[in-house]
Design a protein around this motif. Sequence first.
Motif, short mmCIF file in Angstrom:
data_model
loop_
_atom_site.label_atom_id
_atom_site.label_comp_id
_atom_site.label_asym_id
_atom_site.label_seq_id
_atom_site.Cartn_x
_atom_site.Cartn_y
_atom_site.Cartn_z
N TYR A 261 0.82 -1.22 0.00
CA TYR A 261 0.00 0.00 0.00
C TYR A 261 0.85 1.27 0.00
O TYR A 261 0.46 2.30 -0.57
CB TYR A 261 -0.96 -0.01 1.20
CG TYR A 261 -0.36 0.33 2.55
CD1 TYR A 261 0.43 -0.58 3.24
CD2 TYR A 261 -0.59 1.56 3.14
CE1 TYR A 261 0.98 -0.29 4.47
CE2 TYR A 261 -0.06 1.87 4.38
CZ TYR A 261 0.74 0.95 5.04
OH TYR A 261 1.28 1.26 6.26
N GLY A 262 2.04 1.21 0.61
CA GLY A 262 2.91 2.39 0.63
C GLY A 262 3.36 2.78 -0.77
O GLY A 262 3.57 3.97 -1.05
N HIS A 265 0.64 4.76 -2.39
CA HIS A 265 0.69 6.14 -1.91
C HIS A 265 1.75 6.95 -2.64
O HIS A 265 1.53 8.10 -2.99
CB HIS A 265 1.05 6.18 -0.42
CG HIS A 265 -0.03 5.66 0.48
ND1 HIS A 265 0.20 5.35 1.80
CD2 HIS A 265 -1.33 5.39 0.26
CE1 HIS A 265 -0.91 4.91 2.36
NE2 HIS A 265 -1.86 4.92 1.44
N SER A 266 2.93 6.34 -2.83
CA SER A 266 4.10 7.16 -3.16
C SER A 266 4.58 7.10 -4.61
O SER A 266 5.15 8.07 -5.10
CB SER A 266 5.26 6.77 -2.25
OG SER A 266 5.61 5.40 -2.47
N ALA A 304 -5.60 1.28 -1.61
CA ALA A 304 -4.91 1.34 -0.31
C ALA A 304 -5.95 1.68 0.76
O ALA A 304 -6.57 2.74 0.70
CB ALA A 304 -3.80 2.39 -0.34
N SER A 307 -4.00 4.95 5.69
CA SER A 307 -3.06 6.04 5.46
C SER A 307 -3.01 6.92 6.70
O SER A 307 -3.95 6.93 7.49
CB SER A 307 -3.48 6.88 4.25
OG SER A 307 -2.66 8.01 4.12
N GLU A 308 -1.93 7.67 6.83
CA GLU A 308 -1.83 8.62 7.93
C GLU A 308 -2.47 9.96 7.59
O GLU A 308 -2.56 10.83 8.43
CB GLU A 308 -0.36 8.82 8.33
CG GLU A 308 0.27 7.56 8.92
CD GLU A 308 1.73 7.76 9.27
OE1 GLU A 308 2.27 8.84 8.99
OE2 GLU A 308 2.33 6.82 9.84
N ASP A 312 -3.87 10.34 0.88
CA ASP A 312 -3.62 9.02 0.33
C ASP A 312 -4.63 7.95 0.72
O ASP A 312 -4.58 6.84 0.19
CB ASP A 312 -2.22 8.54 0.77
CG ASP A 312 -1.12 9.31 0.07
OD1 ASP A 312 -1.32 9.70 -1.09
OD2 ASP A 312 -0.06 9.52 0.69
N ILE A 313 -5.55 8.26 1.61
CA ILE A 313 -6.49 7.23 2.03
C ILE A 313 -7.40 6.83 0.84
O ILE A 313 -7.96 7.69 0.16
CB ILE A 313 -7.35 7.70 3.24
CG1 ILE A 313 -8.21 6.54 3.72
CG2 ILE A 313 -8.19 8.92 2.92
CD1 ILE A 313 -7.44 5.36 4.24
N LYS A 315 -6.46 5.69 -1.95
CA LYS A 315 -5.82 5.91 -3.26
C LYS A 315 -5.78 4.59 -4.03
O LYS A 315 -5.56 3.53 -3.43
CB LYS A 315 -4.41 6.45 -3.05
CG LYS A 315 -3.83 7.16 -4.24
CD LYS A 315 -2.53 7.86 -3.83
CE LYS A 315 -1.94 8.66 -4.97
NZ LYS A 315 -0.70 9.34 -4.54
#
Length: 428
Positions: A261-262, A265-266, A304, A307-308, A312-313, A315
């Motif tokens: 999942y990271g 996000h990235s 994903a 997320s923090e 990004d939640i 995404k």
Amino acid sequence: MAVENTPKLRLPEFSDEWETALSHEEFDYRNGLNFTRGSVGEKIKVVGVGDFKDNTLLSEASKLAEITIRGNVRENDLLSEGDLLFVRSNGNKALIGRCLQIGPISEKMSFSGFTIRGRRKGSRVSSEFAGHLFRSERFRSYLDVAGGGTNINNLSQRILENFPLTFPKDREQDKISSYLETVETKIEQLTRKKALLEDYKKGCMQQLFTQKLRFKDGQGNDFPDWAETTVGETFDWVRTNSLSRDKLNYGANGEVQNIHYGDIHSKFHANFRQGLEKVPYISGSLRADFAEEDFCKPGDVVIADASEDYTDIGKAIEIVELSDPPLVAGLHTYIARPKGWKLVLGFAGYLLRSATMRRQTMRIAQGISVLGVSKGNLATLTLELPHPDEQRKIANFLSAIDTKISLVEDELFAAQDFKKGLLQQMFV
């Protein structure tokens, strides 16, 4: 710190030995201003850590924040052309020590308490040359030692003062600086070009997914109205695994690759092409460890679920192209597999990143320090689907912009690598 006096790469017309000096012999250092919201006094533009970004030269002050300090600004707290500014402290440790040169700005401005100013006082090292040296790998290596390792929390004036400068005579300094500035100008141009393309794509997506901009069919006629449905009516859920990052590797140790999942996000693109993305392997994995339905298929959307932050939640990426090895999705992801033929390949990846869908997703996110979305809540989100031919036109149009962005990005990475190589070899 022992310092050699001859760089690996030199301009052909120079052969003189380089000199050495500690930084404090050529530069004075001073911490920036501290201020609070309640301060009453003079207003002034201030360069803060947020203004560094990837810039090497500050050439205009219009975007700087204006703050109010207690009393009046002293002459010694102002910035002048040729000053060097360093990040002294920041939550992102990679930024600490980053160096920005101040260009010819007529407006009065100062610098924040999270930065340190370096001002030339000697005559042997130009600010331009020193700026490049402070952005070289040698300075980063020095910080690793003098700053207590890679976990440096604060840059001090003492660390800067004790940095050993190595430098040639004036004419060679000027030549090196001029050459590197040409490379930096190219990098800045490519960075701006990439940003403009990204803004253009964002604007197009806004127009397309709010239906303010519509395509016509092959005969110039309007397409039918978009049909309203839900995520739950459009997708089935497919099982994912719960493998954390420490179970993954990039050394091809395993037979199965995994979407983390990271990475959604990235770095992964909205339309995911396995052969073009850097995807980790599951360490020691065998294809036989997984059921056939666990493997990603073209058209699958991988979401994903944690997320923090709200950016990004939820995404998502859409799998549009697969290659070997087989691919699964892991920790904090959901795989949504299309039912039937409602979706054209390549459309859902953009749809789920549209502002309309992002707003819906953010509304269903739950949590405090870490946000999460459930399958049940995702299934209730509303989708508006155009005719398949219009979906295809939208996907192709946005994909063409993405291709242009990727080409600029590749050129930008190449220029950055070239500059990095020069900095490693042109300084000692």
